[in-house]
Design a protein around this motif. Structure first.
Motif, PDB file in Angstrom:
ATOM      1  N   ARG A 184       0.819  -1.213   0.000  1.00 49.16           N
ATOM      2  CA  ARG A 184       0.000   0.000   0.000  1.00 49.16           C
ATOM      3  C   ARG A 184       0.856   1.268   0.000  1.00 49.16           C
ATOM      4  O   ARG A 184       0.504   2.253  -0.632  1.00 49.16           O
ATOM      5  CB  ARG A 184      -0.967   0.009   1.171  1.00 49.16           C
ATOM      6  N   ILE A 185       1.975   1.266   0.694  1.00 46.09           N
ATOM      7  CA  ILE A 185       2.852   2.441   0.681  1.00 46.09           C
ATOM      8  C   ILE A 185       3.276   2.760  -0.746  1.00 46.09           C
ATOM      9  O   ILE A 185       3.316   3.916  -1.155  1.00 46.09           O
ATOM     10  CB  ILE A 185       4.089   2.235   1.596  1.00 46.09           C
ATOM     11  N   ASP A 186       3.559   1.740  -1.523  1.00 50.00           N
ATOM     12  CA  ASP A 186       3.987   1.913  -2.909  1.00 50.00           C
ATOM     13  C   ASP A 186       2.849   2.474  -3.751  1.00 50.00           C
ATOM     14  O   ASP A 186       3.038   3.417  -4.523  1.00 50.00           O
ATOM     15  CB  ASP A 186       4.476   0.571  -3.456  1.00 50.00           C
ATOM     16  N   HIS A 187       1.651   1.916  -3.587  1.00 49.75           N
ATOM     17  CA  HIS A 187       0.488   2.407  -4.338  1.00 49.75           C
ATOM     18  C   HIS A 187       0.217   3.872  -4.002  1.00 49.75           C
ATOM     19  O   HIS A 187      -0.034   4.687  -4.899  1.00 49.75           O
ATOM     20  CB  HIS A 187      -0.763   1.559  -4.034  1.00 49.75           C
ATOM     21  N   ASP A 188       0.269   4.201  -2.702  1.00 49.73           N
ATOM     22  CA  ASP A 188      -0.029   5.573  -2.283  1.00 49.73           C
ATOM     23  C   ASP A 188       0.999   6.561  -2.837  1.00 49.73           C
ATOM     24  O   ASP A 188       0.654   7.642  -3.304  1.00 49.73           O
ATOM     25  CB  ASP A 188      -0.063   5.670  -0.750  1.00 49.73           C
ATOM     26  N   ARG A 189       2.269   6.171  -2.797  1.00 50.56           N
ATOM     27  CA  ARG A 189       3.317   7.089  -3.273  1.00 50.56           C
ATOM     28  C   ARG A 189       3.270   7.250  -4.784  1.00 50.56           C
ATOM     29  O   ARG A 189       3.501   8.345  -5.317  1.00 50.56           O
ATOM     30  CB  ARG A 189       4.691   6.606  -2.809  1.00 50.56           C
ATOM     31  N   ARG A 190       2.964   6.166  -5.492  1.00 54.67           N
ATOM     32  CA  ARG A 190       2.853   6.273  -6.952  1.00 54.67           C
ATOM     33  C   ARG A 190       1.640   7.138  -7.343  1.00 54.67           C
ATOM     34  O   ARG A 190       1.704   7.924  -8.283  1.00 54.67           O
ATOM     35  CB  ARG A 190       2.739   4.891  -7.577  1.00 54.67           C
ATOM     36  N   SER A 191       0.551   6.972  -6.617  1.00 51.45           N
ATOM     37  CA  SER A 191      -0.653   7.790  -6.891  1.00 51.45           C
ATOM     38  C   SER A 191      -0.377   9.261  -6.627  1.00 51.45           C
ATOM     39  O   SER A 191      -0.801  10.125  -7.379  1.00 51.45           O
ATOM     40  CB  SER A 191      -1.816   7.325  -6.004  1.00 51.45           C
ATOM     41  N   ALA A 192       0.335   9.546  -5.524  1.00 50.77           N
ATOM     42  CA  ALA A 192       0.655  10.931  -5.197  1.00 50.77           C
ATOM     43  C   ALA A 192       1.587  11.534  -6.235  1.00 50.77           C
ATOM     44  O   ALA A 192       1.433  12.709  -6.621  1.00 50.77           O
ATOM     45  CB  ALA A 192       1.299  10.996  -3.808  1.00 50.77           C
ATOM     46  N   ALA A 193       2.523  10.755  -6.748  1.00 50.08           N
ATOM     47  CA  ALA A 193       3.473  11.256  -7.753  1.00 50.08           C
ATOM     48  C   ALA A 193       2.779  11.511  -9.090  1.00 50.08           C
ATOM     49  O   ALA A 193       3.133  12.415  -9.827  1.00 50.08           O
ATOM     50  CB  ALA A 193       4.610  10.251  -7.936  1.00 50.08           C
ATOM     51  N   ALA A 194       1.757  10.699  -9.392  1.00 54.42           N
ATOM     52  CA  ALA A 194       1.041  10.843 -10.665  1.00 54.42           C
ATOM     53  C   ALA A 194       0.024  11.974 -10.642  1.00 54.42           C
ATOM     54  O   ALA A 194      -0.408  12.445 -11.685  1.00 54.42           O
ATOM     55  CB  ALA A 194       0.349   9.525 -11.001  1.00 54.42           C
ATOM     56  N   ALA A 195      -0.363  12.386  -9.443  1.00 51.88           N
ATOM     57  CA  ALA A 195      -1.419  13.418  -9.323  1.00 51.88           C
ATOM     58  C   ALA A 195      -0.909  14.799  -9.714  1.00 51.88           C
ATOM     59  O   ALA A 195       0.252  15.097  -9.662  1.00 51.88           O
ATOM     60  CB  ALA A 195      -1.917  13.453  -7.884  1.00 51.88           C
TER      61      ALA A 195
END
Length: 195
Positions: A184-195
Motif C-alpha cells: 500500500r505504501i507503494d500504491h499511495d506514493r505512486r498515486s501521489a506522484a502521478a497526481a
C-alpha cells in the motif's frame, strides 16, 4: 472493515517479521538503557523509551491498514518473551499499551495519513499511553511534580524522535530499495506522484 482493510498473506508475513526483528532489537536496547541508566539515573528510561515504539510506526507506514501498529508491537513483545526477557509476560501488556497509543493516532486519520508529522504524533501517542501505564504500574503519584513533568516531556520527545522520526527514516530507506513494491505504501506514493 472493508475488504481493502483485510491483510494479505504478504502483509501478515511482513508484520510478523518486523515484530520478530524489532523484538530482538528491543531486547538489545534494554542492555544499552541499563548501562546508560547506571551513569545518568532513572530518567534515562524516558529518554530511551521511544525506540521501543518504533516497530508500530514502521509497520503501519508500510502496510497502512487498521491494527498493524498494535499487532506489530505485541509481536515484538512476544519475541522478547520467547528470547528469555526477564520481564516475562508483563511485556505483552506493555506492547499492547504502546501499540494502542500509536494505533490511536493512525485511527484518528482513518488510516490514511503516514507523513512525518503523523508518525511523530504516533510516537507521542505511544509515549502518552505508556506513561499512563507506567504511572499506574510503578506508582508515579509518589514522585515530585517537577520530576513527573520532566519524565513526561522526555518520553514524548523520545517517542517523536526515536519512534516517529527514526521510523520515517527507516521506511524511506526501505522504500528506496524497492522491497516495498506492490504494498500500500507503494500504491499511495505512486498515486501521489502521478497526481
Amino acid at each position: 472493515m472493508t475488504d481493502s482493510n483485510l491483510w494479505t498473506l504478504r502483509e501478515t508475513l511482513i508484520v510478523t517479521v518486523l515484530g520478530a526483528v524489532f523484538g530482538v532489537l528491543y531486547l538489545g536496547w534494554v542492555q544499552v538503557w541499563l548501562i546508560t541508566q547506571a551513569v545518568f539515573g532513572p530518567v534515562t528510561m524516558d529518554v530511551f523509551m521511544g525506540f521501543w515504539f518504533i516497530v508500530s510506526m514502521i509497520a503501519a507506514a508500510i502496510i497502512r491498514k487498521p491494527g498493524v501498529a498494535l499487532v506489530s508491537e505485541v509481536l515484538a513483545a512476544a519475541t522478547q518473551i520467547l528470547l528469555g526477557s526477564p520481564s516475562g509476560l508483563i511485556l505483552l501488556l506493555s506492547g499492547l499499551v504502546q501499540g494502542a497509543g500509536a494505533e490511536a493516532v493512525f485511527a484518528a486519520t482513518r488510516w490514511k495519513r503516514y507523513s512525518l508529522p503523523v508518525l511523530m504524533a504516533a510516537g507521542v501517542g505511544a509515549a502518552v499511553f505508556s506513561f499512563i501505564y507506567t504511572w499506574i504500574r510503578f506508582d508515579y503519584g509518589d514522585l515530585a511534580p517537577t520530576l513527573l513533568v520532566i519524565m513526561f516531556t522526555l518520553r514524548c520527545l523520545s517517542g517523536a524522535l526515536l519512534g516517529g522520526l527514526l521510523a520515517w527514516v527507516v521506511v524511506n530507506a526501505l522504500y528506496k530499495t524497492g522491497v516495498l513494491s506492490g504494498l500500500r505504501i507503494d500504491h499511495d506514493r505512486r498515486s501521489a506522484a502521478a497526481a
